[in-house]
Design a protein around this motif. Structure first.
Motif, short mmCIF file in Angstrom:
data_model
loop_
_atom_site.label_atom_id
_atom_site.label_comp_id
_atom_site.label_asym_id
_atom_site.label_seq_id
_atom_site.Cartn_x
_atom_site.Cartn_y
_atom_site.Cartn_z
N LYS A 1 0.85 -1.19 0.00
CA LYS A 1 0.00 0.00 0.00
C LYS A 1 0.89 1.23 0.00
CE LYS A 1 -3.70 2.36 2.53
NZ LYS A 1 -4.53 2.36 3.76
N THR B 1 1.16 5.26 0.10
CA THR B 1 0.45 6.46 0.54
C THR B 1 1.30 7.68 0.25
OG1 THR B 1 -0.59 5.19 2.33
CG2 THR B 1 -0.72 7.58 2.48
N TYR C 1 2.15 11.58 0.79
CA TYR C 1 2.05 12.66 1.76
C TYR C 1 2.72 13.90 1.17
CZ TYR C 1 1.32 8.76 5.05
OH TYR C 1 0.87 7.63 5.69
N THR D 1 -2.66 2.40 -4.14
CA THR D 1 -2.25 3.77 -3.91
C THR D 1 -3.38 4.58 -3.31
OG1 THR D 1 -2.88 4.47 -6.15
CG2 THR D 1 -0.61 3.71 -5.83
N THR D 2 -3.02 5.47 -2.40
CA THR D 2 -3.94 6.43 -1.82
C THR D 2 -3.11 7.62 -1.37
OG1 THR D 2 -5.75 6.76 -0.23
CG2 THR D 2 -3.83 5.51 0.52
N ALA E 1 -2.89 11.05 1.69
CA ALA E 1 -3.35 11.56 2.98
C ALA E 1 -3.77 13.02 2.91
CB ALA E 1 -2.25 11.41 4.03
N ALA F 1 -2.69 8.59 -6.77
CA ALA F 1 -2.95 8.38 -5.35
C ALA F 1 -3.91 9.49 -4.91
CB ALA F 1 -1.66 8.43 -4.54
#
Length: 357
Positions: free
Chosen positions: A185, A187, A189, A250-251, A253, A270
């Protein structure tokens, strides 16, 4: 009347002390006591532990990112990274990347070259053959059935020839990962990356760009040639096994980022609040560099990506160095231990009962 007022005032003054005496007094507050722990006498072993704690806390971290059982792989010059004066796609190390590069070099570029030369030839022929000097009386032809059929069918055939491999590549890129794929995963930022491994204990690796030696404070880790090119090297890489299907999720924040590695033909947005997923298989061990490809703020250009593909056995050693565990080990640890078999000789003797009459 005045006399009556004076008598009432005197009676009121006389009753005040009696009311004060009849009222119950408030209890005195309990004294606040503070417990004082008995002094601890340090034994020699305890004293040694106390003395060792500051030294351990101030112990210098690894200056090359190595861990017990893991040493970061040195990148290969020109592989997985941009090269000077390069005009072609980077060398590809995934099946989809190799297929896409073949489509570009074997289909698209020849078609583009032929069409460009053909149009250039037509322009030159028209300039020479149909200028005012060579053709003082211009033709008044308005239709040519043969030419109209040709310039309609030829583009259709060209588009069909491009469409089949393009749609095939598109389908391959959206093919879901198999059930046993390794999940990572990713992420995004502002402005760094985080890589978590839910299949291996759920630990997360935070990745920041490494600065050069002159840009860091004394004692801080800085970039070397073993880490990678300038503004592409990171302190903690995304480590994955080579030759094994990967499930990249993918993501983000905060804002939209994009995880992109050109030499792996991989790019996936993302997006905050959304989990995008794509499959990837890296065909060869190595270090592959990329960057965030979505404008995400002031330090968008300082979010490099470094993917280190290791042989499966070295990847397992890296997972253990990070405090995680392989999926097979987790299942074995969760399985109940077999019950110990009891034999008649090891069984406890029955208690003897004496009956008296």
């Amino acid at each position: 009347m005045n006399m009556l007022k004076k008598i009432l005032i005197v009676l009121a003054v006389m009753t005040v002390p009696s009311l004060a005496m009849a009222q119950t007094a408030n209890p005195a507050p309990a004294p606040v006591t503070k417990e004082i722990a008995a002094p601890v006498v340090a034994t020699p072993a305890a004293a040694g532990a106390v003395a060792a704690a500051p030294a351990e806390a101030t112990a210098p971290k690894s200056m090359d990112g190595s861990l017990p059982g893991y040493t970061p792989m040195k990148p290969t010059e020109g592989i997985g990274m941009p090269k000077p004066k390069e005009i072609d796609f980077q060398e590809q190390f995934s099946d989809n990347g190799q297929y896409a590069k073949w489509i570009n070099n074997a289909i698209l570029l020849p078609i583009i070259t032929i069409i460009s030369l053909f149009v250039l030839g037509l322009l030159l022929w028209v300039i020479v053959r149909f200028n005012r000097r060579a053709n003082p009386v211009p033709s008044k032809t308005t239709h040519n059935t043969f030419i109209e059929i040709v310039w309609t069918l030829v583009p259709v055939l060209i588009l069909l020839g491009i469409a089949y491999p393009s749609l095939d590549l598109l389908a391959k890129q959206f093919k879901p990962a198999p059930a046993d794929a390794v999940t990572v995963k990713v992420t995004g930022y502002q402005w760094y990356w985080g890589y978590s491994y839910p299949d291996h204990g759920g630990f997360e690796v935070v990745s920041n760009m490494l600065k050069d030696k002159g840009d860091v404070a004394t004692g801080e880790r800085f970039r070397t040639d073993n880490d990678g090119p300038k503004q592409l090297a990171v302190d903690n890489r995304m480590v994955v096994p080579a030759g094994v299907p990967l499930r990249i999720q993918t993501t983000a924040a905060d804002v939209i980022h994009a995880f992109a590695v050109p030499s792996l033909w991989f790019k996936l947005d993302a997006v905050p609040g959304r989990l995008n997923e794509k499959s990837l298989t890296i065909t060869k061990p190595g270090v592959y560099f990329g960057q965030c490809s979505e404008l995400c703020g002031a330090r968008h250009g300082f979010m490099p990506i470094a993917v280190e593909a290791l042989p499966p056995e070295k990847f397992a050693a890296w997972v253990k160095a990070q405090g995680g565990q392989m999926p097979g080990e987790a299942a074995a640890a969760a399985a109940p231990a077999p019950a110990a078999a009891t034999t008649p000789s090891s069984a406890a003797p029955a208690a003897a009962v004496t009956v008296t009459k």
